[in-house]
Structure formats: C-alpha cells, structure tokens
Design a protein around this motif. Structure first.
Motif, short mmCIF file in Angstrom:
data_model
loop_
_atom_site.label_atom_id
_atom_site.label_comp_id
_atom_site.label_asym_id
_atom_site.label_seq_id
_atom_site.Cartn_x
_atom_site.Cartn_y
_atom_site.Cartn_z
N VAL A 513 0.84 -1.20 0.00
CA VAL A 513 0.00 0.00 0.00
C VAL A 513 0.88 1.25 0.00
N LEU A 514 1.90 1.27 0.86
CA LEU A 514 2.79 2.43 0.93
C LEU A 514 3.53 2.65 -0.38
N ASP A 515 4.00 1.56 -0.99
CA ASP A 515 4.69 1.68 -2.28
C ASP A 515 3.75 2.23 -3.34
N GLY A 516 2.52 1.75 -3.36
CA GLY A 516 1.54 2.23 -4.34
C GLY A 516 1.21 3.69 -4.13
N PHE A 517 1.11 4.11 -2.87
CA PHE A 517 0.80 5.51 -2.57
C PHE A 517 1.96 6.41 -3.00
N ALA A 518 3.19 5.99 -2.69
CA ALA A 518 4.36 6.79 -3.06
C ALA A 518 4.47 6.95 -4.57
N ALA A 519 4.11 5.90 -5.30
CA ALA A 519 4.21 5.95 -6.76
C ALA A 519 3.13 6.82 -7.38
N ALA A 520 1.97 6.93 -6.72
CA ALA A 520 0.81 7.60 -7.35
C ALA A 520 0.63 9.05 -6.90
N ILE A 521 1.10 9.41 -5.71
CA ILE A 521 0.70 10.71 -5.15
C ILE A 521 1.29 11.89 -5.90
N GLY A 522 2.45 11.72 -6.55
CA GLY A 522 3.07 12.84 -7.26
C GLY A 522 2.19 13.42 -8.35
N ALA A 523 1.33 12.60 -8.94
CA ALA A 523 0.47 13.06 -10.03
C ALA A 523 -0.57 14.07 -9.57
N TYR A 524 -0.75 14.23 -8.28
CA TYR A 524 -1.77 15.14 -7.77
C TYR A 524 -1.21 16.54 -7.51
N TYR A 525 0.08 16.75 -7.81
CA TYR A 525 0.72 18.04 -7.58
C TYR A 525 1.15 18.68 -8.90
N THR A 526 1.42 19.97 -8.85
CA THR A 526 2.02 20.63 -10.00
C THR A 526 3.48 20.19 -10.12
N ASP A 527 4.05 20.36 -11.31
CA ASP A 527 5.45 19.99 -11.52
C ASP A 527 6.36 20.75 -10.55
N GLN A 528 6.06 22.02 -10.32
CA GLN A 528 6.89 22.86 -9.45
C GLN A 528 6.87 22.35 -8.02
N ASP A 529 5.67 22.06 -7.49
CA ASP A 529 5.57 21.60 -6.11
C ASP A 529 6.16 20.21 -5.95
N ARG A 530 5.98 19.39 -6.97
CA ARG A 530 6.54 18.03 -6.90
C ARG A 530 8.06 18.09 -6.88
N ALA A 531 8.66 18.99 -7.68
CA ALA A 531 10.12 19.11 -7.72
C ALA A 531 10.66 19.68 -6.41
N ALA A 532 9.88 20.57 -5.79
CA ALA A 532 10.32 21.19 -4.53
C ALA A 532 10.07 20.30 -3.33
N PHE A 546 5.92 26.20 4.85
CA PHE A 546 6.18 25.21 3.81
C PHE A 546 5.62 23.86 4.26
N HIS A 547 4.78 23.25 3.39
CA HIS A 547 4.17 21.96 3.72
C HIS A 547 4.75 20.87 2.82
N PRO A 548 5.21 19.77 3.41
CA PRO A 548 5.73 18.67 2.59
C PRO A 548 4.58 17.97 1.83
N LEU A 549 4.97 17.13 0.87
CA LEU A 549 3.97 16.38 0.12
C LEU A 549 3.21 15.43 1.04
N LEU A 550 2.03 15.06 0.60
CA LEU A 550 1.20 14.12 1.37
C LEU A 550 1.95 12.82 1.62
N ALA A 551 1.73 12.25 2.80
CA ALA A 551 2.30 10.95 3.14
C ALA A 551 1.21 10.11 3.79
N LEU A 552 1.40 8.81 3.80
CA LEU A 552 0.43 7.89 4.38
C LEU A 552 1.07 7.19 5.57
N SER A 553 0.40 7.26 6.71
CA SER A 553 0.86 6.60 7.93
C SER A 553 -0.04 5.41 8.23
N LEU A 554 0.57 4.26 8.48
CA LEU A 554 -0.16 3.04 8.83
C LEU A 554 0.29 2.58 10.21
N GLY A 555 -0.62 2.50 11.15
CA GLY A 555 -0.34 1.98 12.48
C GLY A 555 -1.09 0.68 12.70
#
Length: 613
Positions: A513-532, A546-555
């Motif tokens: 799930v984490l690998d899939g989220f990491a691979a897919a989430i970049g598409a939801y940002y602009t190129d500029q924000d994704r690069a930064a 400054f806010h980092p990109l979205l991340a998924l936490s699993l407990g």
C-alpha cells in the motif's frame, strides 16, 4: 425449422425411447454429499438421476419433460426412486438419503399404500435414514391433502425436506403448511452471497425463521470457499454444492482436505456491504393493481375467474363505493371446492360466504415498518394473503408480503452510517460489527489504522475536489492489497481508514500500500511543487509555511486469539498505533508487536516495535 409432421415424428421417437429406457431400466443414480458446516461431517447424500449418456433424455429436465408429455411422470419417478435407493444401499454410504419426490407422486393413491416402504424394506434401509425431498414442477393446490400425505409418511419414520426455497410456485406456503424438518435454499441466493448484501440478508432472514420453527437449513449450490465461509458464519447448518462434492456414481465419503482446512480455520468471513440510503418508502410503492369483485359476486363466478388466470392468487371484495370488505384466497377456494358437494351447495351463494372478512387493510401512506409490525403480530395466514391498500378508506390495490420483506431487507442493509458516500467503503457500524464477530470467534487478527499526513493544507491549497481524489486513491489502494475474503476495509471518515487483517502476510500488504501511494501521489501536484517536495501557504496568522507532500501513515495493533476486550478497546489500540506511525517522517508503517491488553488487564509479551519510512 422442422415442419409439423417432423415434430410429431420426433415426439413419437422420444416417447418410444422413453418407454425403452423404463423397460430396460437405463437410468443411472448419482449421489451428492450434504455436509455439516461446523464439523465437515457428511450428513447424507441427495440422489440424482441421469438417462443414457448418448441419449437426448440424459438430462433429468428432458427426461421428466418427456415423461409429462406422455403421462408417465409417476412411473418414471418410481423407477428413479428405486434406482437411487438400490445404489445408495449397494455403496453402503453413511448418513441419510435425500430422495426427490414430487407432490404429484406423493399424492398418488398407490404411493400412500406402502410402495416406498416395501421398497426400502426389501433393500434393507431404515425409513429413519430417508428424507423425502419435495420438489415442485407444478403449483400445489390441495394443501390439506398434502398435509395428510406428509403426516402419513412421518408416521412411518420418514423425514421431510422442501427443495429450492425462494424459487418455484409456493415454497414459502409449503413451509408454513407442512413444517418440514429441512428446507433447502435455492442456489440463486447462495451463489455470490459473499458479494451481494441482499442475498446475505435473505439467507439471514430464512435462518432466523428456521431457528424459530425448529427447521434445519441446507444451502444448495455452494461453489466457492468464500460462499462456504459466509454461510457458516450466518449459522446455516448444512451445505451442498460442487465445492463440497460433485454428484457422482460413487461419491466421496469425506470432504477435500482444503475444505476441511478452511472450515477448521479460526476467523470470520467478510460480509458484503451496501451503500447508504436515506429513503423512507411507504406502502404506496408496493401496490399492485388487482381488479376487485362486488360482494354479490357468486362463488361460481369467482371460481371461473381463478380458473381463467392461474397467476391470480388473491381477489379483494369491495363495495360499489370502494370500501374493502375482505378477500378470497385462490387456494382456500379450490380446497373448499374439492370437498364433496361443496360446489353444488355454495356455487350460487355470494363470495362473502367464503371470503376472509378480517384482512390486513393499510393506508398507502403508512410506513413499511408500521406494516411489518402489524403483519408480525397478526395471524399466520395473513403472510400469504397479503394486504389490501387504501387511500382515504377506498380500495386502490393489493400488496404482497414477499414484496414487503424485500423492501424491509433493502432498508436494513442500506441503513444510515453503513457506508461512506465518497469511497462506498463500510462505515463505523459495520466496522464495529466485524470486529465484534472476530472477538467472539476467538481468532487472531490485526487492526491497521491508515491516516494521511498534511492533508488539511493540501485540501486548502489544491481544493476539496483534489482532496476527495486522494481519499479515493487511498481507499482503492487499501482495498486492492487486502484479501477480499479475509480482510475488512472500512472508511471511518475524512482521511481515516481501518483495515482489519486476518491475512498472516499483513505486513507485506501494508508495505505494498505504501509503495503504491508513493508511486501515485506525485500526479496530484504541479510539476513545481513536486520538484520542490512541497509547497508554501499561509497559516491562520498570515505567516508563510512550507508543507511537505502528502504521506500515508499506517499503524498496526495485534490481537491474539481470545483477546478479552471490546471493539472500543480495539479501536483505542489501533489509534495509539496510528499516532506512533505519524511520528515517523514520510510514508510510514508502525507495528505494535505487543499483545494489546484488555480491560481485564491481561499482560502481553515484551514490547517490540517496527517502523519503516
């Protein structure tokens, strides 16, 4: 297309072929096991029949169709019965024999005088081991005579089963009238029950009725392990189907090892869930147009109307100004007319002499819940008579109890708080119900709490539509990596999800799930924000943050067999594990390796924690 002459020749050939089959006893018995769901033991076998393998009459459907067309139904059925009994005895199979018998054959005069008993005694089988399984090809009209026949067979030691409940002409009324020892639920309601909440609720309702009436339920047509485990968890006592054993000339006397393993495994099946529905339907949605008769209508005239329309079951009796007085049931009328001289004595009398003068009458604006409560507290015959629907006291139509049951079932499974409208995943109520079922089963399981990090600023900057897209992505990834038959995925609300794992490889699934989220989430940002690696925005004080990109936490929290807590304590342990996961930067997995303690204070093993960024 064959012409009429060719058709007659073909029919004559089939009739001749059927006579030859009967004369030479060219029928083969197949036997299919029926299994006790909790232990995997064989209850017995259903006897099935096949014609010659190279014949158009190989199929039992074709065989009995040909028999009916030439008036040989009872003769063919008696031969089938003999062939099945002889094969069952020859193989010395364990348990009981379910013997298919049509109501037409059961009511034959020679059948009532011991033909079946003589046969089984000659073969050496005790009648206590034989279950007469009633199958319907035509509607049963004379319920009184049927009750007498059933009592006759019961007195000789036989037991009674009704086949294909939910399918056919009058199986629900047969159940009510005959009070069988077994009912077999038609395979339509069994196949796919693990994916269909309506089928699940239907079977659950039948199971509840059976428990109240001391009837044992058999589920027909089980073809998958998922169907088997759902039915077992519903409390269905017995099962039959290809997954448990195929009909064979020499059937198995034990279940396949993989089926025994599944039945013996701790845990619970994942029930299918339905979406939320806020409708509050009324009786008006159940109305069917049925032409009423006047109270002066003669019994003969009404009988002729029933005779002209075989689908007509109930006729209401209504005054000239639309006030309902009662109703006449088709079967009650036919049963009365079957008595000696009744037609001559009562044919010219008005239909009010035989009508039910105390029917259920309900206004079209009444709620379905109110109507169901009335029917539940009324006499049993109202269930198959249905109810008269009025508007301001005037007749508008009839309603059927089975339609009411269907709508009530739909309301129950679509009740509020049962599914999240965005992801259509189950909500808090079914999550808690599933956890409680797991706790009651004494099984090991793991609760995974999934939560998005930095979701609120993403929602503020990119908008709620993008935020909803990310929530749907998360739900889809969790569902994709879960085992649909063993793992339960729920949506608490917002960006919070729960997965209840029974899969032992839960950790591998979480990392996927984490690998899939990491691979897919970049598409939801602009190129500029994704690069930064993030984006700036203002906080409530107007400062740039400054806010980092979205991340998924699993407990994940672990619960060993026979954990003594409630679903509230399970939820608290999952929430604590999620808080630990959120302390880890980036996409993270925290697994609480300790056994969660219950309210009883049962200690767990020494702590061991895993975190993965």
């Amino acid at each position: 297309m064959p012409d009429e002459g060719n058709l007659r020749t073909m029919e004559a050939s089939l009739v001749h072929h059927l006579h030859d089959i009967v004369a030479r006893r060219q029928l083969t018995a197949l036997l299919q096991p029926l299994v006790q769901m909790d232990s995997g033991e064989i209850l017995g076998y259903e006897g099935l029949i096949r014609g010659p393998s190279d014949s158009p009459l190989h199929s039992p459907l074709n065989l009995f169709k040909a028999a009916r067309s030439c008036g040989m139904t009872v003769q063919v059925e008696h031969l089938c019965r003999r062939v099945v009994l002889e094969r069952f005895a020859e193989l010395d199979l364990p348990g009981k024999l379910f013997l298919n018998v049509s109501p037409e054959s059961l009511l034959q005069r020679d059948a009532r005088h011991g033909q079946t008993m003589d046969l089984i005694r000659a073969i050496g089988i005790s009648p206590e081991r034989v279950i007469i399984e009633l199958t319907e090809n035509e509607p049963t009209l004379d319920y009184g005579l049927m009750r007498e026949a059933v009592l006759h067979y019961r007195d000789m030691g036989f037991r009674i089963a009704i086949d294909d409940l939910g399918e056919g002409f009058s199986s629900l009324r047969l159940w009510s009238e005959l009070r069988p020892d077994y009912v077999k639920i038609d395979m339509h309601f069994i196949q796919g029950i693990n994916c269909d909440p309506v089928k699940l609720q239907f079977v659950r309702s039948i199971q509840e009725i059976a428990e109240q009436s001391n009837t044992l339920v058999i589920a027909e047509g089980i073809e998958t392990q998922a169907e088997l485990l759902v039915l077992r968890d519903l409390g269905v006592r017995y099962g039959q189907g290809y997954h448990l054993g195929r009909p064979l000339p020499t059937p198995a006397t034990a279940l396949p090892a993989e089926v025994m393993s599944a039945l013996g495994r701790r845990g619970v099946a994942v029930y299918p869930q339905a979406g939320h529905d806020t409708r509050q339907p009324t009786v008006a949605g159940l109305v069917q147009a049925v032409a009423a008769v006047a109270p002066t209508t003669s019994n003969d005239a009404l009988y002729q109307r029933f005779a002209a329309d075989r689908s007509l079951a109930i006729v209401p009796v209504v005054t000239a100004d639309g006030v309902p007085l009662g109703l006449v049931n088709r079967y009650d009328m036919i049963e009365q007319y079957a008595r000696p001289y009744q037609r001559e004595l009562s044919g010219r009398k008005p239909c009010t002499t035989i009508m039910d003068a105390d029917p259920i009458i309900v206004d079209q604006h009444a709620t379905l819940q109110d109507l169901s409560l009335r029917l539940a507290s009324s006499a049993a015959h109202h269930l198959h008579n249905g109810f008269i629907v009025t508007a301001q006291g005037r007749y508008v139509g009839m309603g059927r109890s089975q339609d009411l049951m269907r709508e009530i079932t739909q309301l129950q499974i679509l009740a509020a708080r049962y599914a999240n409208p965005l992801t259509q995943l189950p909500g808090n109520v079914p999550i808690n119900e599933h956890v409680e079922r797991l706790l009651a089963s004494g099984a090991r399981f793991w609760i995974c709490y999934a939560d998005l990090d930095h979701f609120k600023p993403f929602n503020d900057v990119y908008g709620y539509r993008k935020g909803d897209d990310v929530i749907q992505l998360t739900g889809a990834l969790l569902r994709q990596q879960a085992d649909a038959d063993r793992d339960f995925v729920g949506h608490i609300g917002g960006d919070d999800f729960i997965v209840v794992f029974q899969s032992e490889d839960f950790e591998h699934r979480c990392r996927a799930v984490l690998d899939g989220f990491a691979a897919a989430i970049g598409a939801y940002y602009t190129d500029q924000d994704r690069a930064a690696g993030g984006y700036p925005s203002e906080d409530r004080q107007g400062r740039k943050v400054f806010h980092p990109l979205l991340a998924l936490s699993l407990g994940v929290a672990r619960f060993e067999p026979h954990y003594g807590g409630s679903h509230h304590e399970v939820a608290r342990a999952a929430s604590d594990a999620k808080k630990q996961a959120k302390k880890i930067p980036g996409n993270s997995l925290f697994i609480e390796r300790r056994q969660a303690s219950s309210a009883a204070g049962v200690p767990g093993p020494a702590p061991h924690r895993t975190a993965a960024a």
